[in-house]
Write a protein that holds these residues in place. Structure first.
Motif, mmCIF file in Angstrom:
data_model
loop_
_atom_site.group_PDB
_atom_site.id
_atom_site.type_symbol
_atom_site.label_atom_id
_atom_site.label_comp_id
_atom_site.label_asym_id
_atom_site.label_seq_id
_atom_site.Cartn_x
_atom_site.Cartn_y
_atom_site.Cartn_z
ATOM 1 N N ARG A 287 -6.009 7.332 13.383
ATOM 2 C CA ARG A 287 -5.963 5.871 13.489
ATOM 3 C C ARG A 287 -6.241 5.183 12.154
ATOM 4 O O ARG A 287 -6.500 3.986 12.117
ATOM 5 C CB ARG A 287 -6.961 5.383 14.535
ATOM 6 C CG ARG A 287 -6.686 5.871 15.940
ATOM 7 C CD ARG A 287 -7.752 5.406 16.923
ATOM 8 N NE ARG A 287 -7.791 3.961 17.044
ATOM 9 C CZ ARG A 287 -8.778 3.194 16.602
ATOM 10 N NH1 ARG A 287 -9.823 3.740 15.977
ATOM 11 N NH2 ARG A 287 -8.750 1.882 16.755
ATOM 12 N N TRP A 288 -6.137 5.943 11.056
ATOM 13 C CA TRP A 288 -6.549 5.394 9.773
ATOM 14 C C TRP A 288 -5.537 5.672 8.671
ATOM 15 O O TRP A 288 -5.904 5.801 7.514
ATOM 16 C CB TRP A 288 -7.922 5.966 9.396
ATOM 17 C CG TRP A 288 -8.934 5.716 10.469
ATOM 18 C CD1 TRP A 288 -9.338 6.590 11.429
ATOM 19 C CD2 TRP A 288 -9.613 4.488 10.731
ATOM 20 N NE1 TRP A 288 -10.240 5.984 12.271
ATOM 21 C CE2 TRP A 288 -10.432 4.689 11.864
ATOM 22 C CE3 TRP A 288 -9.619 3.235 10.109
ATOM 23 C CZ2 TRP A 288 -11.243 3.691 12.392
ATOM 24 C CZ3 TRP A 288 -10.427 2.231 10.635
ATOM 25 C CH2 TRP A 288 -11.220 2.470 11.766
ATOM 26 N N THR A 289 -4.272 5.751 9.023
ATOM 27 C CA THR A 289 -3.231 6.048 8.051
ATOM 28 C C THR A 289 -2.162 4.962 8.057
ATOM 29 O O THR A 289 -2.079 4.143 8.978
ATOM 30 C CB THR A 289 -2.553 7.394 8.368
ATOM 31 O OG1 THR A 289 -1.868 7.273 9.626
ATOM 32 C CG2 THR A 289 -3.562 8.523 8.421
ATOM 33 N N ALA A 290 -1.319 4.990 7.036
ATOM 34 C CA ALA A 290 -0.205 4.046 6.974
ATOM 35 C C ALA A 290 0.735 4.232 8.152
ATOM 36 O O ALA A 290 1.298 3.261 8.670
ATOM 37 C CB ALA A 290 0.541 4.215 5.656
ATOM 38 N N ALA A 291 0.918 5.470 8.588
ATOM 39 C CA ALA A 291 1.803 5.725 9.725
ATOM 40 C C ALA A 291 1.274 5.045 10.987
ATOM 41 O O ALA A 291 2.033 4.415 11.738
ATOM 42 C CB ALA A 291 1.943 7.229 9.957
ATOM 43 N N HIS A 292 -0.033 5.156 11.226
ATOM 44 C CA HIS A 292 -0.619 4.473 12.381
ATOM 45 C C HIS A 292 -0.476 2.961 12.241
ATOM 46 O O HIS A 292 -0.085 2.269 13.190
ATOM 47 C CB HIS A 292 -2.092 4.836 12.521
ATOM 48 C CG HIS A 292 -2.850 3.905 13.410
ATOM 49 N ND1 HIS A 292 -2.717 3.917 14.780
ATOM 50 C CD2 HIS A 292 -3.723 2.901 13.119
ATOM 51 C CE1 HIS A 292 -3.486 2.973 15.301
ATOM 52 N NE2 HIS A 292 -4.102 2.344 14.313
ATOM 53 N N LEU A 293 -0.791 2.467 11.065
ATOM 54 C CA LEU A 293 -0.733 1.021 10.848
ATOM 55 C C LEU A 293 0.691 0.504 11.039
ATOM 56 O O LEU A 293 0.913 -0.523 11.695
ATOM 57 C CB LEU A 293 -1.244 0.706 9.444
ATOM 58 C CG LEU A 293 -1.598 -0.737 9.121
ATOM 59 C CD1 LEU A 293 -2.643 -1.287 10.076
ATOM 60 C CD2 LEU A 293 -2.107 -0.829 7.686
ATOM 61 N N ALA A 294 1.650 1.213 10.487
ATOM 62 C CA ALA A 294 3.047 0.791 10.616
ATOM 63 C C ALA A 294 3.490 0.773 12.067
ATOM 64 O O ALA A 294 4.312 -0.067 12.466
ATOM 65 C CB ALA A 294 3.943 1.710 9.796
ATOM 66 N N SER A 295 2.960 1.674 12.873
ATOM 67 C CA SER A 295 3.340 1.719 14.282
ATOM 68 C C SER A 295 2.653 0.650 15.113
ATOM 69 O O SER A 295 3.139 0.292 16.192
ATOM 70 C CB SER A 295 3.010 3.101 14.864
ATOM 71 O OG SER A 295 1.602 3.282 14.972
ATOM 72 N N ALA A 296 1.519 0.130 14.621
ATOM 73 C CA ALA A 296 0.708 -0.784 15.421
ATOM 74 C C ALA A 296 0.828 -2.241 15.023
ATOM 75 O O ALA A 296 0.741 -3.132 15.869
ATOM 76 C CB ALA A 296 -0.760 -0.363 15.347
ATOM 77 N N VAL A 297 1.003 -2.525 13.731
ATOM 78 C CA VAL A 297 0.968 -3.912 13.289
ATOM 79 C C VAL A 297 2.300 -4.589 13.592
ATOM 80 O O VAL A 297 3.372 -4.071 13.274
ATOM 81 C CB VAL A 297 0.607 -4.015 11.790
ATOM 82 C CG1 VAL A 297 1.723 -3.484 10.896
ATOM 83 C CG2 VAL A 297 0.251 -5.446 11.407
ATOM 84 N N GLN A 298 2.233 -5.744 14.235
ATOM 85 C CA GLN A 298 3.414 -6.547 14.543
ATOM 86 C C GLN A 298 3.490 -7.794 13.685
ATOM 87 O O GLN A 298 4.512 -8.472 13.656
ATOM 88 C CB GLN A 298 3.399 -6.944 16.024
ATOM 89 C CG GLN A 298 3.411 -5.757 16.968
ATOM 90 C CD GLN A 298 4.632 -4.864 16.755
ATOM 91 O OE1 GLN A 298 5.766 -5.340 16.718
ATOM 92 N NE2 GLN A 298 4.392 -3.568 16.606
ATOM 93 N N THR A 299 2.422 -8.108 12.988
ATOM 94 C CA THR A 299 2.353 -9.299 12.144
ATOM 95 C C THR A 299 3.119 -9.082 10.845
ATOM 96 O O THR A 299 2.918 -8.064 10.181
ATOM 97 C CB THR A 299 0.885 -9.623 11.816
ATOM 98 O OG1 THR A 299 0.197 -9.922 13.031
ATOM 99 C CG2 THR A 299 0.768 -10.790 10.856
ATOM 100 N N PRO A 300 3.968 -10.029 10.438
ATOM 101 C CA PRO A 300 4.563 -9.930 9.102
ATOM 102 C C PRO A 300 3.514 -10.227 8.037
ATOM 103 O O PRO A 300 2.854 -11.266 8.080
ATOM 104 C CB PRO A 300 5.661 -10.984 9.125
ATOM 105 C CG PRO A 300 5.281 -11.933 10.204
ATOM 106 C CD PRO A 300 4.495 -11.169 11.211
ATOM 107 N N PHE A 301 3.365 -9.303 7.097
ATOM 108 C CA PHE A 301 2.357 -9.431 6.045
ATOM 109 C C PHE A 301 3.018 -9.552 4.680
ATOM 110 O O PHE A 301 3.982 -8.845 4.380
ATOM 111 C CB PHE A 301 1.433 -8.215 6.021
ATOM 112 C CG PHE A 301 0.147 -8.392 6.769
ATOM 113 C CD1 PHE A 301 -0.986 -8.858 6.131
ATOM 114 C CD2 PHE A 301 0.087 -8.104 8.118
ATOM 115 C CE1 PHE A 301 -2.175 -9.031 6.816
ATOM 116 C CE2 PHE A 301 -1.096 -8.260 8.824
ATOM 117 C CZ PHE A 301 -2.236 -8.729 8.180
ATOM 118 N N LEU A 302 2.462 -10.432 3.856
ATOM 119 C CA LEU A 302 2.732 -10.443 2.428
ATOM 120 C C LEU A 302 1.590 -9.693 1.759
ATOM 121 O O LEU A 302 0.421 -10.033 1.956
ATOM 122 C CB LEU A 302 2.806 -11.875 1.901
ATOM 123 C CG LEU A 302 2.851 -12.036 0.370
ATOM 124 C CD1 LEU A 302 4.132 -11.436 -0.198
ATOM 125 C CD2 LEU A 302 2.703 -13.505 -0.024
#
Length: 464
Positions: A287-302
């Motif tokens: 739960r602490w990797t870019a792969a997890h984050l990419a799969s979970a985050v729906q917010t567009p980020f700058l």
């Protein structure tokens, strides 16, 4: 991994320094008058108002509340809340505050650190502190300081929620993530919040908190927009970087030791959650990797990142962009010389320091343009000469054949018809399109005008 906090650029909006007053209520146990029933499901949070106060600026008043947020089974979270003042619902911005020392919680750990004052102190509230552990920096803050930094959003009639991670109080990665989640749960039950127009902002460790807060947010309050400065997005990659890449790049023993001492308190918190180095058996970084984050985050980020960042390498942001290109938009600050790892100190990069004011101007512009109403004037502060100096560096990178296409979208945001650029020291206003035309013309020798700069920049920056 501290990053500069939002400066008082916003205070120049009306040429006056806001004053915040805390009410020092005699009752520290009154429940805040919000939908704050005892939690009955995984998305609720118990809200207790510990104190209240108000920000006074230019004849206006913005009330705030100092809150304790409790989710069953977790340590308490603390936040400062400026509820929207307008009838109906309004946009809200969440500010992640990982390091700020607060003294109003009533907890012994906060009283201990407040008594120590600003400076470098033993990290002895962290449960794994012991012989050989590195100290940490402590920076006290006050409701007044948070109010000043929130002012640019408050002036636009946004609500503001500052959520405190309290790094100095110990804990681990999960505790920080829980703190941010408690703040998002609070917004799900707070009044007057336009849940379709929530923004979130944080830098460095606070950038990690912003990204993961958005990923974990209840479905009803997923932020519509986020900005992260030099964020830590992948903890397995970060441990690998410090443990293996830095020793391979840095030959100077003193500099190597400096890196290890700096990161030691962070590693204790990372390992307390994950179990240890990602190469060791039995550890869990799922739960602490870019792969997890990419799969979970729906917010567009700058994400804005210096490519000589030696604390959180820019490669981590590049990897996150590769895995979630539809949601993560980067803008890279590009250094032009050759890297000397033995002389670069552990920090977020020379250009982020040099152009820190511009980075904040671009960040504020992105948030305000994304969250503001269609007919709302938007005031974006800047400091005289700073945008031009940054653009001169962009042109130099362009002349070296670098890809600088990530710059134009940020400039176009500032040409939005709603935007007025505020020069912080003089208090002067200028239409955003006129300002950008002026700065681009000065650097590239073009003759753009307020009327045509948007269409002229849309294909890309001028050719040097």
């Amino acid at each position: 991994m501290r990053l500069f906090s939002t400066p008082f650029l916003a205070l120049a909006l009306l040429g006056a320094v806001p004053i915040a007053c805390c009410a020092n209520s005699s009752s520290n146990t009154n429940t805040c008058h919000l939908p704050d029933e005892t939690p009955t499901d995984s998305g609720s949070v118990l809200v207790t108002q510990l104190d209240s106060g108000e920000l006074n600026a230019a004849g206006q008043v913005w009330p705030y509340q100092l809150l304790k947020l409790e989710v069953p089974g977790r340590a308490a979270t603390y936040a400062q809340w400026f509820p929207p003042r307008k009838p109906g619902v309004s946009p809200t911005v969440v500010l992640t505050r990982p390091y700020d020392g607060i003294a109003w919680t009533g907890e012994a750990v906060d009283a201990k650190w407040a008594a120590r004052g600003a400076g470098i102190h033993p990290d002895d509230s962290e449960p794994h502190f012991g012989p050989g552990s590195s100290p940490i920096a402590f920076t006290p803050t006050t409701p007044e300081l948070i109010a000043g930094e929130a002012f640019v959003y408050l002036f636009h009639d946004f609500g503001v929620l500052a959520v405190f991670g309290r790094f100095y109080a110990g804990g681990d990665l999960q505790n920080d993530r829980d703190d941010m989640n408690a703040g998002m749960r609070f917004l799900a039950q707070a009044r007057n919040v336009d849940t379709q127009r929530i923004g979130i902002f944080g830098g460095s460790w606070g950038g990690y908190e912003a990204l993961y807060a958005a990923a974990d947010a209840p479905a009803t309050v997923v932020p519509a927009v986020g900005v992260a400065l030099s964020p830590l997005s992948d903890f397995a990659a970060e441990v690998d970087y410090v443990s293996r890449q830095v020793p391979a790049r840095v030959s100077d023993p003193a500099m190597r030791s400096r890196y290890q001492q700096f990161f030691e308190p962070y590693f204790r918190r990372i390992y307390a959650t994950t179990g240890g180095d990602p190469t060791a058996p039995g550890t869990d970084y799922a739960r602490w990797t870019a792969a997890h984050l990419a799969s979970a985050v729906q917010t567009p980020f700058l994400i804005l990142h210096d490519d000589w960042d030696t604390l959180i390498p820019v490669e981590h942001t590049r990897a996150l962009v590769t895995q979630a290109p539809q949601r993560i938009t980067p803008m890279y600050l590009q250094n032009l010389g050759a890297v000397d790892w033995n002389t670069l100190p552990p920090d977020h990069g020379p250009l982020l320091t040099l152009h820190g004011g511009v980075v904040l101007t671009l960040s504020l512009g992105h948030l305000l343009v994304s969250l503001g109403a269609a007919d709302q004037p938007l005031y974006v502060p800047h400091a005289q000469g700073t945008v031009r100096a940054w653009l001169q560096g962009v042109r130099a990178a362009q002349e070296q054949g670098r890809d600088v296409s990530d710059v134009v979208p940020r400039l176009l945001e500032l040409t939005d018809p709603r935007v007025a650029m505020l020069e912080a020291s003089l208090g002067t206003l200028q239409p955003g399109a006129a300002f950008i035309a002026q700065e681009v013309n000065a650097v590239w020798g073009t003759t753009f005008t307020e009327a045509d700069v948007r269409s002229a920049l849309t294909p890309g920056l001028p050719t040097p």
